[in-house]
Design an enzyme around this catalytic site. Structure first.
Site, PDB file in Angstrom:
ATOM      1  N   GLY A 288      45.046  10.031  -9.015  1.00 51.38           N
ATOM      2  CA  GLY A 288      44.919  11.424  -8.638  1.00 51.38           C
ATOM      3  C   GLY A 288      44.280  12.328  -9.673  1.00 51.38           C
TER       4      GLY A 288
ATOM      5  CE  LYS B 119      46.961  -0.073  -4.665  1.00 49.56           C
ATOM      6  NZ  LYS B 119      46.823   1.385  -4.653  1.00 49.56           N
TER       7      LYS B 119
ATOM      8  CB  ALA C 208      44.023   4.902  -9.812  1.00 51.36           C
ATOM      9  N   GLY C 209      41.628   7.153  -9.954  1.00 50.86           N
ATOM     10  CA  GLY C 209      40.864   7.927 -10.911  1.00 50.86           C
ATOM     11  C   GLY C 209      39.494   8.383 -10.458  1.00 50.86           C
TER      12      GLY C 209
ATOM     13  CG  ASN D 131      44.629   8.972  -0.373  1.00 51.03           C
ATOM     14  OD1 ASN D 131      45.842   9.024  -0.351  1.00 51.03           O
ATOM     15  ND2 ASN D 131      43.920   9.615   0.548  1.00 51.03           N
ATOM     16  CB  THR D 132      43.410  12.015  -4.754  1.00 51.19           C
ATOM     17  OG1 THR D 132      44.710  11.428  -4.695  1.00 51.19           O
ATOM     18  CG2 THR D 132      43.557  13.488  -5.065  1.00 51.19           C
TER      19      THR D 132
END
Length: 264
Positions: free
Chosen positions: A161, A100, A187-188, A209-210
């Site tokens: 994040g 990635k 993301a987001g 992830n977050t």
């Protein structure tokens, strides 16, 4: 649940997860198991996968025999750093090709530098990497990355994040409609409904992830995300009803019903 294909390999889960921000490797392992994810991304610059012999090795908790590892270039801000990082990953993982790519442009927002991303992608594809690539939600940039030879494009839903969810579904829809490779939101995502919306729009998958690691109960959130992705994909395949401001068609048929003579 239908399968999807990345770089010629078939997967049953459309949820990809990261390995950062957990309190320890044990929580990482447990949350990933609860997510049902088969592809797990690893930040090579931040996580030990063998480059530091005296430190705990993530691969002891997330074995490559069980998961497809996705080395990423988190923390890289130049073409050289990104390319060097993924070359190292290939050496550490015995010739592993699936990676990635992300080349960041700003340390505060972590927004991608698309000029550098395009340059790095071209180098890596020529060197035989199967490149999944983090991109802005610019449909032109996404198409350029596909034409370079990336195996998947991964537009942001909102900033890394941030947990803000999908802020621009219209650009995302254009990318999906024009892509001939898998499109995954990257993301987001903040909660389960964000993941569901991404799949309902037609995204092939979502990476997060977050949203899991920063939840009060990461393992429970991982389980929720698993179900959310499955529900979103099923809703997309089912095909939603048309949106209407109002409808004159009641849920129950009224044909043949004796009309009331009572005035309202």
């Amino acid at each position: 649940m239908d399968n999807f294909v990345i770089a010629g390999k078939t997967y049953s889960s459309r949820l990809l997860v990261g390995t950062g921000k957990y309190k320890d490797f044990d929580e990482t392992r447990t949350a990933i198991e609860a997510s049902g994810a088969e592809i797990v991304t690893v930040a090579i610059r931040r996580t030990n996968i063998g480059q530091n012999a005296d430190e705990p090795n993530l691969l002891d908790s997330i074995p490559p025999s069980k998961y497809t590892l996705l080395p990423n270039t988190a923390g890289c801000y130049t073409v050289d750093d990104a390319v060097r990082t993924l070359r190292l990953a290939r050496e550490l993982l015995d010739g592993h090709k699936l990676v990635k790519l992300e080349v960041l442009g700003d340390p505060r927002t972590l927004f991608p530098n698309m000029v550098e991303t395009l340059k790095a992608a071209e180098i890596l594809v020529k060197e035989g990497f199967d490149v999944m690539v983090y991109t802005s939600d610019d449909p032109i940039a996404a198409k350029q990355l596909e034409e370079i030879g990336c195996v998947a494009v991964m537009p942001l839903a909102s900033l890394i994040g941030s947990g803000m969810g999908i802020l621009n579904p219209w650009n995302l829809q254009i990318i999906i409609d024009n892509a001939k490779v898998p499109v995954l939101v990257d993301a987001g995502v903040g909660t389960a409904s964000d993941a569901t919306i991404a799949l309902e729009l037609g995204c092939d998958g979502v990476l997060m992830n977050t949203a899991i690691a920063a939840a009060k109960n990461p393992v429970l959130m991982a389980s929720a995300m698993r179900k959310a992705v499955e529900a979103g994909r099923e809703a997309y395949l089912a095909g939603r009803m048309a949106k209407k401001i109002y409808t004159a068609s009641p849920s129950s048929p009224v044909d043949g019903v004796i009309a009331s003579t009572q005035k309202p």
